[in-house]
Design a protein around this motif. Sequence first.
Motif, mmCIF file in Angstrom:
data_model
loop_
_atom_site.group_PDB
_atom_site.id
_atom_site.type_symbol
_atom_site.label_atom_id
_atom_site.label_comp_id
_atom_site.label_asym_id
_atom_site.label_seq_id
_atom_site.Cartn_x
_atom_site.Cartn_y
_atom_site.Cartn_z
ATOM 1 N N PRO A 66 4.555 23.010 -2.574
ATOM 2 C CA PRO A 66 3.402 23.117 -3.496
ATOM 3 C C PRO A 66 3.931 22.167 -4.738
ATOM 4 O O PRO A 66 5.097 22.272 -5.017
ATOM 5 N N GLY A 67 3.253 21.396 -5.056
ATOM 6 C CA GLY A 67 3.111 20.634 -6.291
ATOM 7 C C GLY A 67 2.219 19.350 -6.261
ATOM 8 O O GLY A 67 1.076 19.516 -5.897
ATOM 9 N N THR A 68 2.294 18.278 -6.753
ATOM 10 C CA THR A 68 1.656 17.132 -7.032
ATOM 11 C C THR A 68 1.963 15.907 -6.173
ATOM 12 O O THR A 68 3.067 15.433 -6.342
ATOM 13 N N VAL A 69 0.900 15.154 -5.726
ATOM 14 C CA VAL A 69 1.276 14.093 -5.115
ATOM 15 C C VAL A 69 0.630 13.002 -6.083
ATOM 16 O O VAL A 69 -0.619 13.019 -6.361
ATOM 17 N N THR A 70 1.305 12.080 -6.331
ATOM 18 C CA THR A 70 0.903 11.108 -7.283
ATOM 19 C C THR A 70 1.048 9.681 -6.628
ATOM 20 O O THR A 70 1.786 9.350 -5.932
ATOM 21 N N TYR A 71 -0.008 9.098 -6.970
ATOM 22 C CA TYR A 71 -0.264 7.701 -6.506
ATOM 23 C C TYR A 71 -0.482 6.705 -7.441
ATOM 24 O O TYR A 71 -1.045 6.952 -8.419
ATOM 25 N N HIS A 72 -0.143 5.441 -7.133
ATOM 26 C CA HIS A 72 -0.124 4.190 -7.923
ATOM 27 C C HIS A 72 -0.685 3.160 -7.599
ATOM 28 O O HIS A 72 -0.357 2.823 -6.273
ATOM 29 N N HIS A 73 -1.706 2.308 -7.991
ATOM 30 C CA HIS A 73 -2.352 1.201 -7.430
ATOM 31 C C HIS A 73 -2.901 0.306 -8.538
ATOM 32 O O HIS A 73 -3.611 0.681 -9.461
#
Length: 77
Positions: free
Chosen positions: A44-51
């Motif tokens: 459990p947690g956060t999926v973080t993405y950058h673009h």
Amino acid sequence: MILKVISAQDILFQGEVDSVTLPGTEGEFTVLRNHASLISTLEPGTVTYHHDGRSGEVQVNGGIVDVDNNVVSVCIY
């Protein structure tokens, strides 16, 4: 690279990203373009993405991730 975040009910995110950080069972890790193929379980947690200087995130309760040929497929519980 393409990120796909899917659940049994819906596609939560699908799009081009420069990087994605995932809450792996053995610790948080980041995937960049041309990353080696891998399969991992997620905590459990956060999926973080950058673009293009923008970022987003998706909260997950666990799941699995498959990285192959610049496609990051996250299947969440």
